[in-house]
Design a protein around this motif. Structure first.
Motif, PDB file in Angstrom:
ATOM      1  N   ALA A  31      -1.209   6.347   8.965  1.00 19.29           N
ATOM      2  CA  ALA A  31      -2.539   6.206   8.376  1.00 19.29           C
ATOM      3  C   ALA A  31      -2.631   4.941   7.524  1.00 19.29           C
ATOM      4  O   ALA A  31      -3.655   4.240   7.533  1.00 19.29           O
ATOM      5  CB  ALA A  31      -2.860   7.435   7.524  1.00 19.29           C
ATOM      6  N   LEU A  32      -1.574   4.640   6.797  1.00 23.15           N
ATOM      7  CA  LEU A  32      -1.542   3.416   5.994  1.00 23.15           C
ATOM      8  C   LEU A  32      -1.644   2.177   6.880  1.00 23.15           C
ATOM      9  O   LEU A  32      -2.331   1.209   6.550  1.00 23.15           O
ATOM     10  CB  LEU A  32      -0.256   3.365   5.171  1.00 23.15           C
ATOM     11  CG  LEU A  32      -0.162   4.307   3.973  1.00 23.15           C
ATOM     12  CD1 LEU A  32       1.267   4.355   3.456  1.00 23.15           C
ATOM     13  CD2 LEU A  32      -1.112   3.872   2.870  1.00 23.15           C
ATOM     14  N   LYS A  33      -0.951   2.223   7.997  1.00 23.95           N
ATOM     15  CA  LYS A  33      -0.972   1.070   8.906  1.00 23.95           C
ATOM     16  C   LYS A  33      -2.342   0.892   9.534  1.00 23.95           C
ATOM     17  O   LYS A  33      -2.787  -0.233   9.779  1.00 23.95           O
ATOM     18  CB  LYS A  33       0.095   1.242   9.983  1.00 23.95           C
ATOM     19  CG  LYS A  33       0.323  -0.017  10.817  1.00 23.95           C
ATOM     20  CD  LYS A  33       1.567   0.119  11.679  1.00 23.95           C
ATOM     21  CE  LYS A  33       1.861  -1.182  12.410  1.00 23.95           C
ATOM     22  NZ  LYS A  33       3.112  -1.104  13.202  1.00 23.95           N
ATOM     23  N   HIS A  63       0.879  -1.177   0.000  1.00 23.78           N
ATOM     24  CA  HIS A  63       0.000   0.000   0.000  1.00 23.78           C
ATOM     25  C   HIS A  63       0.914   1.223   0.000  1.00 23.78           C
ATOM     26  O   HIS A  63       1.657   1.444   0.956  1.00 23.78           O
ATOM     27  CB  HIS A  63      -0.901  -0.001   1.237  1.00 23.78           C
ATOM     28  CG  HIS A  63      -2.079   0.908   1.121  1.00 23.78           C
ATOM     29  ND1 HIS A  63      -3.070   0.961   2.089  1.00 23.78           N
ATOM     30  CD2 HIS A  63      -2.449   1.817   0.162  1.00 23.78           C
ATOM     31  CE1 HIS A  63      -3.980   1.845   1.732  1.00 23.78           C
ATOM     32  NE2 HIS A  63      -3.627   2.385   0.568  1.00 23.78           N
ATOM     33  N   ILE A  64       0.851   2.022  -1.082  1.00 17.62           N
ATOM     34  CA  ILE A  64       1.731   3.173  -1.248  1.00 17.62           C
ATOM     35  C   ILE A  64       0.909   4.456  -1.281  1.00 17.62           C
ATOM     36  O   ILE A  64      -0.126   4.524  -1.950  1.00 17.62           O
ATOM     37  CB  ILE A  64       2.536   3.076  -2.562  1.00 17.62           C
ATOM     38  CG1 ILE A  64       3.315   1.762  -2.625  1.00 17.62           C
ATOM     39  CG2 ILE A  64       3.487   4.261  -2.701  1.00 17.62           C
ATOM     40  CD1 ILE A  64       3.995   1.520  -3.964  1.00 17.62           C
ATOM     41  N   LEU A  65       1.395   5.478  -0.573  1.00 23.32           N
ATOM     42  CA  LEU A  65       0.703   6.763  -0.572  1.00 23.32           C
ATOM     43  C   LEU A  65       1.715   7.892  -0.530  1.00 23.32           C
ATOM     44  O   LEU A  65       2.559   7.952   0.371  1.00 23.32           O
ATOM     45  CB  LEU A  65      -0.237   6.872   0.641  1.00 23.32           C
ATOM     46  CG  LEU A  65      -1.096   8.131   0.741  1.00 23.32           C
ATOM     47  CD1 LEU A  65      -2.012   8.268  -0.473  1.00 23.32           C
ATOM     48  CD2 LEU A  65      -1.919   8.113   2.033  1.00 23.32           C
ATOM     49  N   THR A  66       1.675   8.768  -1.526  1.00 18.49           N
ATOM     50  CA  THR A  66       2.511   9.965  -1.488  1.00 18.49           C
ATOM     51  C   THR A  66       1.757  11.048  -0.716  1.00 18.49           C
ATOM     52  O   THR A  66       0.534  10.993  -0.579  1.00 18.49           O
ATOM     53  CB  THR A  66       2.844  10.451  -2.913  1.00 18.49           C
ATOM     54  OG1 THR A  66       1.626  10.707  -3.626  1.00 18.49           O
ATOM     55  CG2 THR A  66       3.660   9.413  -3.653  1.00 18.49           C
ATOM     56  N   CYS A  67       2.486  12.022  -0.221  1.00 17.80           N
ATOM     57  CA  CYS A  67       1.856  12.977   0.681  1.00 17.80           C
ATOM     58  C   CYS A  67       2.479  14.362   0.570  1.00 17.80           C
ATOM     59  O   CYS A  67       3.474  14.559  -0.134  1.00 17.80           O
ATOM     60  CB  CYS A  67       1.967  12.483   2.126  1.00 17.80           C
ATOM     61  SG  CYS A  67       3.674  12.190   2.658  1.00 17.80           S
TER      62      CYS A  67
END
Length: 280
Positions: A76-78, A61-65
């Motif tokens: 938040a991903l966790k 699960h990848i999220l740029t910010c």
């Protein structure tokens, strides 16, 4: 996809201008995800993210910010229900300056500058199905490799690509078998107390790793030289305390692959090693 190819792909990615929208797909492409897989993720067909990121089920699960929010984004991903439901193995957050990731299976984490994340390529190798060192069947050990040993093995092949060729496969396997014996000898006081092998490496090899291979080669030579022959072999005093090891493990060539700073740090991290069964 080979580990060395993954490492190069990540290096290339880190050197490109950071594109928040494209980074997740470029990262996945580095691990040999094909065009069809990436297209389905882009279209949302297989993207399971509930945070506006990219979530490949049973993968990552990848999220740029926004700038300065990598730590909060990783949290938040966790906490994401989608991360749990999709059984993601890794989570990754970055703002293009900071980089944070976690292996949700082991709990291990990476926190570094974005430009440095390729140095931790081995952390993500399970995403490519590379999780253990290949069994070194040509030697006397049946190896159940630890994560630390695997990192060292892969890093050495990255730093010394010629050692990964079919012509040198036996050499690298033989070298790893010798190292494993030395780790075991340290743990069982065969070399004396206080982990003499690792202590000698720490004391005698330069911090920049420029002579680590030479120090190891000298120790291997000492272990292949009988006491009465050491003067003629010009074994230095700092290596003379190591015993002669018969049985052929240290016979023959004593050339050693070059160590980068990262490989040297992985070598130092191999502080304990329990020798599996010995084939007799």
């Amino acid at each position: 996809m080979k580990a060395v190819e993954i490492a190069q792909a990540l290096t290339d990615l880190a050197e490109q201008p950071f594109d928040p929208a494209e980074f997740p797909y470029a990262f996945l492409e580095a691990f040999d995800n094909n065009a069809t897989t990436l297209k389905r993720l882009r279209e949302g067909t297989t993207n399971k993210s509930d945070l506006g990121g990219v979530l490949k089920a049973r993968h990552i699960h990848i999220l740029t910010c926004d700038a300065g929010r990598a730590e909060q984004t990783l949290a938040a991903l966790k906490a994401s229900k989608a991360t749990v439901k999709a059984k993601a193995k890794f989570i990754l957050a970055t703002d293009g300056a900071d980089f944070e990731a976690e292996d949700l299976t082991s709990g291990d984490t990476v926190v570094c500058a974005f430009k440095d994340f390729p140095d931790y390529f081995d952390f993500f190798l399970p995403l490519a199905g590379i999780s253990t060192v290949r069994q070194i069947s040509e030697n006397v050990f049946d190896i159940n490799a630890t994560k630390r040993l695997n990192r060292l093995y892969v890093r050495l092949l990255l730093d010394n690509p010629e050692w990964g060729t079919s012509e040198r496969r036996h050499d690298v396997n033989h070298f790893m078998a010798r190292l494993i014996f030395c780790f075991f000898a340290d743990d069982t006081n065969i070399f004396g107390e206080n982990g003499r092998f690792k202590e000698t490496l720490a004391q005698m090899s330069a911090m920049d790793s420029s002579d680590t291979h030479e120090v190891i080669s000298t120790l291997f030579l000492a272990m292949n030289t009988k006491r009465e022959e050491r003067t003629a072999a010009m074994i230095p005093r700092w290596a003379d305390g190591f015993p002669y090891v018969n049985g052929g493990l240290f016979s023959g060539r004593v050339d050693v692959p070059q160590f980068s700073k990262i490989a040297r740090s992985y070598l130092a991290a191999c502080r304990t090693f329990t020798l599996p069964k010995i084939i007799v």
